[in-house]
Design an enzyme around this catalytic site. Structure first.
Site, PDB file in Angstrom:
ATOM      1  N   ASP A  17      21.689   1.695  88.008  1.00 40.27           N
ATOM      2  CA  ASP A  17      22.824   2.617  87.952  1.00 40.27           C
ATOM      3  C   ASP A  17      22.367   3.954  88.531  1.00 40.27           C
ATOM      4  OD1 ASP A  17      25.307   3.637  87.381  1.00 40.27           O
ATOM      5  OD2 ASP A  17      24.900   3.992  85.260  1.00 40.27           O
ATOM      6  N   GLU A  90      32.988   2.903  94.675  1.00 42.84           N
ATOM      7  CA  GLU A  90      34.153   3.290  93.879  1.00 42.84           C
ATOM      8  C   GLU A  90      35.268   3.906  94.706  1.00 42.84           C
ATOM      9  OE1 GLU A  90      34.937   5.293  89.509  1.00 42.84           O
ATOM     10  OE2 GLU A  90      32.960   4.666  90.198  1.00 42.84           O
ATOM     11  N   LYS A 126      34.909  -0.667  92.958  1.00 41.30           N
ATOM     12  CA  LYS A 126      35.052  -0.158  91.598  1.00 41.30           C
ATOM     13  C   LYS A 126      36.382   0.568  91.441  1.00 41.30           C
ATOM     14  CE  LYS A 126      31.670   1.630  89.142  1.00 41.30           C
ATOM     15  NZ  LYS A 126      30.507   2.477  88.742  1.00 41.30           N
ATOM     16  N   THR A 150      35.773  -0.394  85.933  1.00 44.39           N
ATOM     17  CA  THR A 150      34.909   0.521  85.201  1.00 44.39           C
ATOM     18  C   THR A 150      35.728   1.374  84.224  1.00 44.39           C
ATOM     19  OG1 THR A 150      33.162   2.183  85.503  1.00 44.39           O
ATOM     20  CG2 THR A 150      35.064   2.327  86.973  1.00 44.39           C
ATOM     21  N   PHE A 172      31.626   0.112  78.709  1.00 46.42           N
ATOM     22  CA  PHE A 172      30.683   1.194  78.460  1.00 46.42           C
ATOM     23  C   PHE A 172      30.125   1.128  77.040  1.00 46.42           C
ATOM     24  CE2 PHE A 172      31.518   4.668  81.836  1.00 46.42           C
ATOM     25  CZ  PHE A 172      31.645   3.715  82.816  1.00 46.42           C
TER      26      PHE A 172
END
Length: 317
Positions: A17, A90, A126, A150, A172
């Site tokens: 990440d 993203e 994303k 996400t 998350f």
């Protein structure tokens, strides 16, 4: 001597990440994820500034939106030269509530990758797990454009993604932990909420258990970790995306790392099947204060960093 990072690799697909290439070379993840905040941080470093300069030299008359997408793809291409698997790129967080605009932006990103010879199988788009983002993913998946949803904080969001046949979700952990810790204030007991008892870990484990119990093919990638105890408690999850600092901690530890999640356990403890539609999604999400607040906050944070990235590109042009 084997370390915990190697042990984790035997149980789970390890994902970096970060937007830092050297971290990826050091820890050898299978995949990598990025977001606006990570790209903004990276592009301000001297080592990565040439990527921005090259985009601006090659495409001086392109719109700012196109220049940003080309910058994201430039990072993605460099990452794919390092990792053997996939990179997540993203869509602008400002489009989180605009289904059609998200679809068009995703198609543009995939087209840019294709222009550089990158197969779409190596790219995950994303999108925020809003209702609109999930419906954009539904359309994109039918076109063979694979998506990573996400800012996901609840089973409600996860089930909607599964019904949209999304390739991967990123529930998350750390941000859920943050919310409950803040809400408890001085009454928070760290030891009582550690490991498998961590509220963020419990959320991801519940999603994993639900998906495996019902043979849902959407992959579950735990994300947003605050400590390696959270990672250990999710060993066995399909994928885990981990920051450089925590990858380093795992690599420095030689303690045993057993599987915490398994398909067999999920099937032996199958939860109640839950139907989902737009009304149920919006109702259940609204009733979950944590998920509602963290989704909105996440979009605001990513939007703020997207605006900063716009300003940086505009100033540099």
């Amino acid at each position: 001597m084997s370390h915990q990072l190697d042990a984790l690799r035997a149980l789970t697909t390890v994902v970096a990440d970060t937007g830092d290439f050297e971290t990826m070379r050091a820890y050898r993840p299978t995949d990598a994820t990025t977001n606006p905040s990570l790209i903004l941080k990276a592009v301000q470093q001297d080592a990565y500034r040439p990527l921005l300069d090259q985009v601006l030299r090659d495409h001086p008359s392109a719109s700012q939106a196109e220049q940003i997408d080309r910058l994201l793809v430039a990072f993605g291409r460099e990452i794919l030269a390092i990792v053997p698997g996939r990179v997540s790129t993203e869509v602008d967080a400002r489009l989180s509530f605009d289904t059609q605009a998200s679809i068009e932006r995703a198609r543009q990103i995939i087209t840019l990758y294709a222009s550089h010879g990158i197969d779409r199988e190596r790219v995950l788009i994303k999108l925020a797990a809003t209702w609109e983002g999930i419906q954009a993913a539904r359309v994109l998946e039918t076109e063979g454009i694979h998506c990573n949803l996400t800012l996901l904080f609840s089973l409600t969001q996860a089930i909607a993604c599964a019904q949209a046949r999304v390739t991967l979700i990123s529930p998350f952990v750390g941000r859920i932990y943050d919310w409950y810790k803040k809400a408890a204030g001085p009454d928070w007991d760290e030891a009582a909420n550690a490991g498998a008892r961590d509220p963020g870990v419990q959320s991801v484990a519940r999603i994993y258990g639900y998906f495996k119990a019902y043979d849902i093919p959407t992959q579950v990638m735990g994300a947003s970790f605050r400590n390696i105890g959270q990672i250990r408690a999710l060993a066995g999850c399909d994928l885990l995306t981990i920051s450089p600092a925590l990858l380093g901690e795992l690599a420095a530890s030689s303690d045993p790392l057993p599987a915490a999640l398994s398909v067999a356990d999920a099937k032996a403890n199958a939860p109640e099947w839950l139907a989902s539609n737009e009304v149920a999604f919006r109702t259940h999400l609204n009733q979950d204060a944590m998920a509602t607040e963290k989704l909105a906050e996440g979009i605001r944070i990513f939007t703020a960093d997207a605006v900063k990235l716009d300003a940086l590109v505009g100033k540099s042009a």
